[in-house]
Structures are given as C-alpha cells and as structure tokens.
Design an enzyme around this catalytic site. Structure first.
Site, PDB file in Angstrom:
ATOM      1  N   SER A   1     -10.483  -1.654   3.853  1.00 32.12           N
ATOM      2  CA  SER A   1     -11.035  -2.069   2.260  1.00 32.12           C
ATOM      3  C   SER A   1     -11.046  -3.318   1.951  1.00 32.12           C
ATOM      4  O   SER A   1     -11.534  -3.927   0.504  1.00 32.12           O
ATOM      5  CB  SER A   1      -9.421  -1.750   1.703  1.00 32.12           C
ATOM      6  OG  SER A   1      -8.961  -0.840   1.933  1.00 32.12           O
TER       7      SER A   1
ATOM      8  N   GLY B   1      -9.236   2.631   1.243  1.00 28.16           N
ATOM      9  CA  GLY B   1     -10.845   2.218   1.653  1.00 28.16           C
ATOM     10  C   GLY B   1     -11.490   0.962   0.309  1.00 28.16           C
ATOM     11  O   GLY B   1     -10.945   0.834  -0.544  1.00 28.16           O
TER      12      GLY B   1
ATOM     13  N   CYS C   1      -4.027   3.711  -2.349  1.00 27.64           N
ATOM     14  CA  CYS C   1      -5.088   2.735  -2.517  1.00 27.64           C
ATOM     15  C   CYS C   1      -6.447   3.671  -3.045  1.00 27.64           C
ATOM     16  O   CYS C   1      -5.852   4.236  -3.658  1.00 27.64           O
ATOM     17  CB  CYS C   1      -5.405   1.873  -1.718  1.00 27.64           C
ATOM     18  SG  CYS C   1      -6.330   0.536  -1.560  1.00 27.64           S
TER      19      CYS C   1
ATOM     20  N   HIS D   1       0.352  -0.589  -0.449  1.00 24.22           N
ATOM     21  CA  HIS D   1       0.049  -0.040   0.666  1.00 24.22           C
ATOM     22  C   HIS D   1       1.317  -0.444   1.004  1.00 24.22           C
ATOM     23  O   HIS D   1       2.350  -0.305   1.704  1.00 24.22           O
ATOM     24  CB  HIS D   1      -0.609  -1.295   1.707  1.00 24.22           C
ATOM     25  CG  HIS D   1      -2.232  -0.726   1.541  1.00 24.22           C
ATOM     26  ND1 HIS D   1      -2.643   0.357   1.843  1.00 24.22           N
ATOM     27  CD2 HIS D   1      -2.658  -1.757   0.364  1.00 24.22           C
ATOM     28  CE1 HIS D   1      -3.773  -0.222   2.228  1.00 24.22           C
ATOM     29  NE2 HIS D   1      -3.782  -1.057   0.890  1.00 24.22           N
TER      30      HIS D   1
ATOM     31  N   GLU E   1       2.356   1.367   4.020  1.00 20.19           N
ATOM     32  CA  GLU E   1       2.574   0.631   5.158  1.00 20.19           C
ATOM     33  C   GLU E   1       2.299  -0.567   5.727  1.00 20.19           C
ATOM     34  O   GLU E   1       2.962  -0.680   6.465  1.00 20.19           O
ATOM     35  CB  GLU E   1       1.280   1.309   5.871  1.00 20.19           C
ATOM     36  CG  GLU E   1      -0.246   0.878   6.034  1.00 20.19           C
ATOM     37  CD  GLU E   1      -0.450   0.964   4.672  1.00 20.19           C
ATOM     38  OE1 GLU E   1      -1.554   0.353   4.190  1.00 20.19           O
ATOM     39  OE2 GLU E   1       0.013   1.758   3.884  1.00 20.19           O
TER      40      GLU E   1
END
Length: 380
Positions: free
Chosen positions: A51, A229, A257, A343, A345
């Site tokens: 990203s 991304g 995202c 995010h 994760e």
C-alpha cells in the site's frame, strides 16, 4: 563499535521547503508522495507493505533499524516504499533474531533514504500543509535541478498503482482440505491478510487484479476478499465493475483498505483525497454496531465521502474514526458484504479488530451451512 562517515543528503518538498540530512541506504535520488507513520515499531512490515508503493514515509519514532530485519517480518517479497525519512538510521542490529542490518537491507533493495532530519518539525509541517510530493537525493544537492525532477513526478490523486504490485499469476495458500474457499482479488495484498484467512480454516486462491468475475467464479469460492493496495481508487473503473458483479453474486465479501474504497465505489459512493491521511498503529475507531472502541492499524490517504451514504439506501456506516469522524467501515443491509478502511490483520499493530475475519468466516458458514472455525486471537 565501528562508525562510518555519512554523505550529505537533501529532502525537497513540492512547495519548496528544504530539509537537510545525511545519506542512508542506497546513494541516489528518489521521489514520491511524502507521508508519516506514527507507529513505534514494525518498521520492516511498513517498508514491505504494498500500500506504500509510490510513497516516502517519515518515521516518527526516533530510532529506525535498531532491532535489524528478520526474514519472517515482511508483508511482501521486497521493500515497496519509494524511499524513507528518519531521525536515526541505526546500522547495527541489537537482537539475536535479526537476519541482518537495515543498512544492508536498504542497499540490497536499492532503496534511497535520508537520516538526521528533524522529523518532529517535518511532521508538524506536513500536518499543516498536507500530503505532497517530495524528492530525496544523496547524489545531487543542487536544489534547482531537484525542483526540475520533482515537477515531473505525478500526483497521487488520479494515479493507479495497484497494477505495479498485484500478483502476475494465480497462487494458493492454505490447505486444499480447508472448510472454506476464499477468492482473494489482489490489489497489493499484505501477507498477514492471507495468513489470517488460512488460520481460520480457509483455502485461499489469490487472483491478479485484472481477473474477471467469471474466471474467479469457476473456482466456486465460498467468499471473496478484496485486498488493500496503493493509489487512487476512483480511476480503477474496470476493477469497480468486477466488484459490482461480485456484490450481485450474493457471495459473502470482505474488503480491506483499498478494497473498502473500491467496494464503496461499486455501491455508488465516492472517495476523496485526504489532507494528510491516516498511518500508524494507534488510531481509535468506534464500532457503531457494538458501541466498542478499537485501537487500529491504518495506512490510507483516501477516504469514503460521508455525505454519499445518504444517497444509497442499502448501505450503512459501521465504524467511524474517533479522531476526525471519517468513515472506517460500511456494510450492505441486504447482502453479506462489508468492508473496513483500516487493517484488522494489523501487522504491525494491535489485535482489537481480528474479530472481523471471524465475522467473515461466520458469513460464509451461514451461507454454506458449514461450521464456523474460530481462530486463536493470540497467534492470529
């Protein structure tokens, strides 16, 4: 301990502001959009996050490189940032688990950086003036010549970059015998998104961003993942059309995202270029469905326009940023489709939002009538 002399380097911002420092990493010149990350740790994951492609982050923590680099602490196969700005570039690793120094890491990845910059003053400047392009050089210190080069660098607004970092061929992750099959559309995916799915009994097929819905549907997935991304989502019209087909398929879908922004466009919403964006691992987000606050990891320079939500009847806001009240999550009220701007994760970052992967698995379970598998929140 051996010390080496440092070559002079310069940082020039698009508006003419100049900062001086010393060379770090590869000797050379690089340009991109300047941004800043407030995280105190996790620099290697930041450097390898796709990203960040086309961007030059300012690292607000004073010491960068102090614990070296580790082969397992990456979010892609190589450094993705265009360059890096820091106060102290530590060339000696201090932990036993390190596989090398940040100095060698940057040189091996041909990454230009500048150290010795007053990063507190620089971040205050960006907070006030907003994101803009910049150029770093350790082999050309003539400001006039650097201005000429910088003038040729395209603005991030209107720039498509995902095609630069998306996989070129299909690949798989996890066990073919897993309970769920997830088709992941790769716009620049972080490895930990894939890990988080695999840990929840998912077999993941990662597709290049240009893959058609029909091609992915042949695999008969239980769910779709739209990855993170770089770049401006508003110019990715083909991918937005593909996501419209995914939405209409009624297959459970989760966007993160850039995937969140593209999903918003597919639903009839629009995005905007933020003044300075959100990047760090301590951003407070409120879950409007539960009333709970989450500390989140973030990296984005675009956001979904809040005023557009009123125009779309089957979309509701699920999460908001408590710092500026920007939209951090949406969901369809008539489909099993949702997305978040941050995010979950979180690599680096807290585990507060890992439940979103469990929610996604629960959606697939409810449709396929399979048992939802809960992950271990400590190792996820």
């Amino acid at each position: 301990m051996k010390y080496s002399s440092k070559q002079s380097a310069v940082l020039l911002l698009e508006d003419g502001k100049v900062f001086y420092g010393k060379a770090a990493g590869k000797i050379g010149t690089t340009a991109g959009e300047i941004c800043f990350n407030t995280g105190m740790t996790g620099y290697q994951e930041i450097f390898t996050d796709p990203s960040y492609f086309g961007q030059i982050p300012v690292m607000t923590n004073v010491h960068i490189g102090n614990y070296g680099v580790n082969n397992d602490e990456v979010e892609s196969e190589s450094i993705k940032i265009a360059g890096m700005i820091c106060k102290s570039f530590n060339e000696f690793a201090s932990r036993k688990r390190s596989n090398g120094t940040i100095k060698d890491y940057f040189e091996n990845n041909n990454t230009v950086a500048i150290q010795g910059v007053d990063t507190r003053a620089l971040v205050r400047y960006i907070r006030n003036k907003g994101a803009m392009n910049c150029i770093i050089s350790s082999d050309e210190l003539d400001i006039a010549k650097l201005k000429e080069k910088l003038a040729k660098v395209p603005s991030m607004e209107g720039l498509e970059l995902s095609s630069k970092v998306s996989t070129k061929k299909v690949y798989f992750a996890g066990s073919p015998d897993a309970t769920y099959k997830v088709a992941l559309l790769d716009f620049g995916v972080k490895k930990n998104i894939i890990r988080s799915l695999v840990q929840r009994d998912c077999y993941v097929q990662v597709f290049p961003m240009k893959t058609s819905f029909a091609e992915m549907k042949k695999w008969n997935p239980d769910g779709f993942m739209l990855s993170n991304g770089p770049g401006d989502p508003s110019v990715m019209s083909n991918e937005i059309d593909t996501i419209k087909e995914i939405i209409n398929s009624n297959i459970p879908t989760f966007g993160i995202c850039l995937g969140h922004q593209l999903l918003a466009h597919a639903a009839g919403l629009s995005t905007f270029k933020m003044h300075k964006g959100h990047r760090g691992i301590n951003h407070p987000v409120k879950n409007l469905l539960t009333g709970k606050c989450e500390v989140t990891s973030q990296n984005h320079g675009f956001g979904v326009k809040a005023e557009d939500i009123k125009k779309v009847k089957n979309i509701e806001i699920t999460h908001i940023n408590l710092n500026d009240e920007t939209i951090e999550g949406i969901r369809f009220t008539d489909k099993k489709v949702f997305s978040v701007q941050y995010h979950p994760e979180a690599c680096p970052g807290p585990y507060d939002s890992r439940y979103l992967f469990d929610d996604f698995v629960g959606m697939m379970a409810s449709v396929s009538k399979k048992s939802a598998v809960k992950s271990n929140p400590v190792t996820a």
